[in-house]
Scaffold this motif. Structure first.
Motif, PDB file in Angstrom:
ATOM      1  N   UNK A   9     -29.727  64.730 172.799  1.00 35.78           N
ATOM      2  CA  UNK A   9     -28.740  65.164 173.772  1.00 35.78           C
ATOM      3  C   UNK A   9     -27.617  64.143 173.929  1.00 35.78           C
ATOM      4  N   UNK A  10     -27.978  62.870 173.963  1.00 35.43           N
ATOM      5  CA  UNK A  10     -26.965  61.863 174.296  1.00 35.43           C
ATOM      6  C   UNK A  10     -26.444  61.085 173.100  1.00 35.43           C
ATOM      7  N   UNK A  11     -27.187  61.113 171.993  1.00 36.78           N
ATOM      8  CA  UNK A  11     -26.690  60.357 170.850  1.00 36.78           C
ATOM      9  C   UNK A  11     -26.179  61.296 169.785  1.00 36.78           C
ATOM     10  N   UNK A  12     -26.804  62.457 169.678  1.00 40.32           N
ATOM     11  CA  UNK A  12     -26.405  63.353 168.603  1.00 40.32           C
ATOM     12  C   UNK A  12     -25.510  64.490 169.087  1.00 40.32           C
ATOM     13  N   UNK A  13     -26.041  65.310 169.999  1.00 37.60           N
ATOM     14  CA  UNK A  13     -25.273  66.500 170.394  1.00 37.60           C
ATOM     15  C   UNK A  13     -23.973  66.143 171.098  1.00 37.60           C
ATOM     16  N   UNK A  14     -24.045  65.260 172.103  1.00 31.29           N
ATOM     17  CA  UNK A  14     -22.858  64.971 172.906  1.00 31.29           C
ATOM     18  C   UNK A  14     -21.681  64.508 172.027  1.00 31.29           C
TER      19      UNK A  14
ATOM     20  N   UNK B  71     -28.332  72.699 163.675  1.00 34.17           N
ATOM     21  CA  UNK B  71     -29.604  73.387 163.469  1.00 34.17           C
ATOM     22  C   UNK B  71     -30.776  72.418 163.498  1.00 34.17           C
ATOM     23  N   UNK B  72     -30.546  71.177 162.989  1.00 35.97           N
ATOM     24  CA  UNK B  72     -31.643  70.196 163.014  1.00 35.97           C
ATOM     25  C   UNK B  72     -31.987  69.856 164.467  1.00 35.97           C
ATOM     26  N   UNK B  73     -30.916  69.614 165.234  1.00 38.50           N
ATOM     27  CA  UNK B  73     -31.122  69.266 166.636  1.00 38.50           C
ATOM     28  C   UNK B  73     -31.746  70.439 167.380  1.00 38.50           C
ATOM     29  N   UNK B  74     -31.223  71.611 167.052  1.00 42.82           N
ATOM     30  CA  UNK B  74     -31.714  72.824 167.690  1.00 42.82           C
ATOM     31  C   UNK B  74     -33.195  73.000 167.367  1.00 42.82           C
ATOM     32  N   UNK B  75     -33.514  72.713 166.118  1.00 43.38           N
ATOM     33  CA  UNK B  75     -34.888  72.822 165.642  1.00 43.38           C
ATOM     34  C   UNK B  75     -35.796  71.888 166.441  1.00 43.38           C
ATOM     35  N   UNK B  76     -35.357  70.641 166.508  1.00 39.97           N
ATOM     36  CA  UNK B  76     -36.161  69.657 167.251  1.00 39.97           C
ATOM     37  C   UNK B  76     -36.216  70.022 168.732  1.00 39.97           C
TER      38      UNK B  76
END
Ligand code: ADP
Length: 593
Positions: free
Chosen positions: A146-151, A306-311
């Motif tokens: 959430x804070x390192x990748x998505x944001x 999708x990777x983040x979504x997957x996790x």
């Protein structure tokens, strides 16, 4: 479990790191702004080079232009690197500290749960362990995502889109169109994967539990030569997991392919529309490069999504089981408010029925009384319900019907810690912790001195044997024999020195001489204490002030040794059979004669 709920549940743990989070978000914004520098510089470079080509080459000007462009790009890269490092340091800090916090909280919750929680099939040790590990791992990964990748990705994509719209609304719309398509495909993917993922989690827990069971019983497995049987059992679980994982991955590949096509179509559309405007002389050639690079800034995050979504969906699945486990208030020990300064220690069961969580009824309408300062014995065949009665008196379980009373008040109304402080237990399975003999005995009273520990060991007839060991009291307690471990449990009891003693086969795995020594020591501390003893050793039973005979969960007799023996029935059968086993007549002839 949905996103909103997850954030709400995680918030108490994230809250402690608000400062770091705000800083991380600030860095995110700076990083996202910096990411737009390269496309802009590239557009400027192409347009400038085009301008330079129209005039005779002026070396000084070329060096000045190229030099300043290189300087800008390098500075930007350096800054971006620093921002990224800062983000990573902060995210690791939050992630690992939060994992530690979650772990601490989980342990404190689970340790405070009622024993009936652990009796549930879905809460077997191996399964719980997996659920805790996977739960904490995926939750902390979510916070990191959430804070390192998505944001940063979302911020990067948003800034890039703003720039594209700023340049040309048409190109902006085309670039935006790909996003809902991508989101739709991702959502479909997640919905399809949800059930598979749940099944995977279940099989994983079963596998961990089976492995735990196998390793725990390895001696039995080997002694019955059941290695291949156990191997097959593991194989079945493994195969089931394997198939589910393959299906899970295969579905992902299909959807990833679809998403990749959507992205490529997006690039082509942006390219075509931009070329159209360039040919119409509404844009410079540099715009082609700018738009392609900006679209890359939009699509790259989406590609990683999708990777983040997957996790993230994985985290949602695990979070469900994890929060169910740590938020289960129904298993929280309700600590009563009664804290008397003194009591007589009069425990009793009144018309108690007790059914285990698996449905097995162990006690039927049992009424029994532990008179203060007296020794009460429970006698009966194996499975009669003696240990169950003791578990209820110790407050480990609550009765299904009827009541457990202490000095006339329900046991549940008392402060459970106060009751436990005053009750000493020796159970059939006296668990010895990984640790030294000294640590294990000191568990009885943590503040005891070494001398007190030794004195307790002496009372439990253990000191002499410990002295013979090369490392003495520092020997690993689990390396001792069953009988020695039982004496550790008894030493623990002596050290605790409580006014009420609940003893379940305290001398079961001891040799006759040690059993006698322990009996003498127990007899010594039994004075003026309330004692309940379950034993197959008739000498310990006969001495009791009051004896209850249990049969298939019911009290079938009560009285002293003499009165019960006179009235015949099960008690007489047990005593007679004991006498025959001991071959009393021959024994008497040799010992007395
Ligand atoms: P005893 O101590 O007299 O040998 P127990 O009190 O241990 O007998 O057991 C009484 C009955 O309850 C038995 O039939 C046993 O199988 C059942 N039982 C004991 N412990 C459990 C448990 N944790 N879960 C389900 N049933 C149990």
């Amino acid at each position: 479990m949905n996103t909103f709920l997850l954030i709400r549940k995680l918030w108490p743990f994230v809250r402690n790191y608000r400062g770091s989070l705000i800083l991380a978000l600030l860095l995110t914004t700076i990083g996202a702004l910096l990411a737009q520098v390269t496309p802009l510089v590239m557009e400027y470079s192409v347009n400038t080079v085009q301008g330079l080509l129209k005039r005779p080459i002026d070396n000084t000007e070329v060096i000045r232009v190229v030099g300043s462009l290189v300087a800008i790009l390098l500075t930007k890269e350096l800054l971006a690197l620093l921002v990224q490092l800062g983000q990573k340091f902060l995210s690791d800090r939050i992630r690992f500290r939060m994992a530690a916090d979650l772990y601490d909280f989980t342990i404190s919750r689970i340790a405070s749960y009622h024993l009936s929680f652990f009796a549930q099939d879905q809460n077997q040790i191996g399964k719980l362990e997996k659920r805790i590990d996977k739960g904490i791992d995926s939750l902390t990964k979510t916070v990191k995502n959430l804070f390192v990748d998505i944001a940063p990705m979302v911020a990067n994509a948003a800034f890039a889109l703003v720039l594209i719209y700023n340049k040309n609304i048409g190109v902006g719309i085309v670039a935006t169109l790909v996003l809902p398509v991508y989101a739709y495909i991702s959502r479909e993917q997640t919905n399809r994967q949800k059930q598979i993922r749940r099944n995977i989690q279940e099989v994983r827990e079963n596998k961990a539990n089976a492995l735990y069971g196998l390793l725990e019983s390895i001696f039995v497995v080997k002694s019955f030569v059941r290695e291949s049987y156990e191997q097959r059992r593991q194989q079945v679980l493994n195969l089931s997991l394997c198939e589910k994982e393959i299906r899970h991955h295969r579905t992902n590949y299909w959807f990833d392919g679809l998403k990749s096509i959507a992205e490529q179509v997006g690039i082509v559309l942006v390219f075509v529309v931009t070329i159209y405007f360039v040919l119409n002389r509404q844009m410079t050639v540099g715009a082609i490069l700018l738009h392609i690079m900006l679209f890359n800034n939009v699509s790259a995050p989406v590609r990683h999504l999708h990777r983040i979504y997957d996790e993230y969906t994985e985290a949602l699945t695990y979070a469900e089981g994890f929060f169910d486990m740590i938020e289960n208030n129904s298993y929280l020990h309700q600590r009563g408010s009664l804290k008397p300064t003194s009591w007589t220690g009069h425990f009793s069961l009144q018309n108690v029925d007790f059914v285990y969580p698996n449905g097995k009824q162990a006690l039927h309408n049992v009424t029994l009384d532990l008179k203060p300062g007296k020794v009460t014995a429970l006698v009966g065949l194996s499975g009669a319900g003696k240990s169950s009665a003791l578990n209820l008196l110790a407050g480990f379980y609550n009765p299904t019907r009827g009541s457990v009373l202490l000095d006339g008040q329900p046991l549940a109304d008392y402060d459970s810690e106060l009751v436990r402080e005053n009750v000493g237990l020796v159970l059939q399975k006296n668990h010895i912790f990984a640790g030294t003999i000294e640590e294990n005995i000191r568990y009885g009273r943590l503040e005891a001195t070494t001398e007190e520990v030794i004195e307790a060991a002496r009372q439990a007839s253990l000191h002499h044997q410990v002295q013979q060991l090369p490392k003495g009291y520092q020997t690993e307690a689990r390396a001792l024999s069953g009988g020695q471990q039982q004496r550790i449990a008894i030493a623990r009891l002596f050290l605790k020195n409580p006014p009420v003693l609940l003893l379940d086969e305290p001398t079961a795995s001891l040799d006759a001489i040690t059993a006698e020594q322990i009996k003498d020591s127990l007899d010594a501390i039994k004075q003026n204490r309330t004692v309940l003893i379950i034993s197959h050793n008739i000498s310990q039973i006969m001495d009791a002030d009051q004896i209850y005979v249990l049969q298939e969960g019911e009290v079938v007799g009560q009285g002293t040794h003499e009165s019960l023996y006179q009235s015949g029935g099960l008690y007489r059968d047990i005593i007679d059979s004991n006498a025959r086993t001991l071959n009393i007549s021959r024994l008497a002839a040799t010992v007395l004669g």
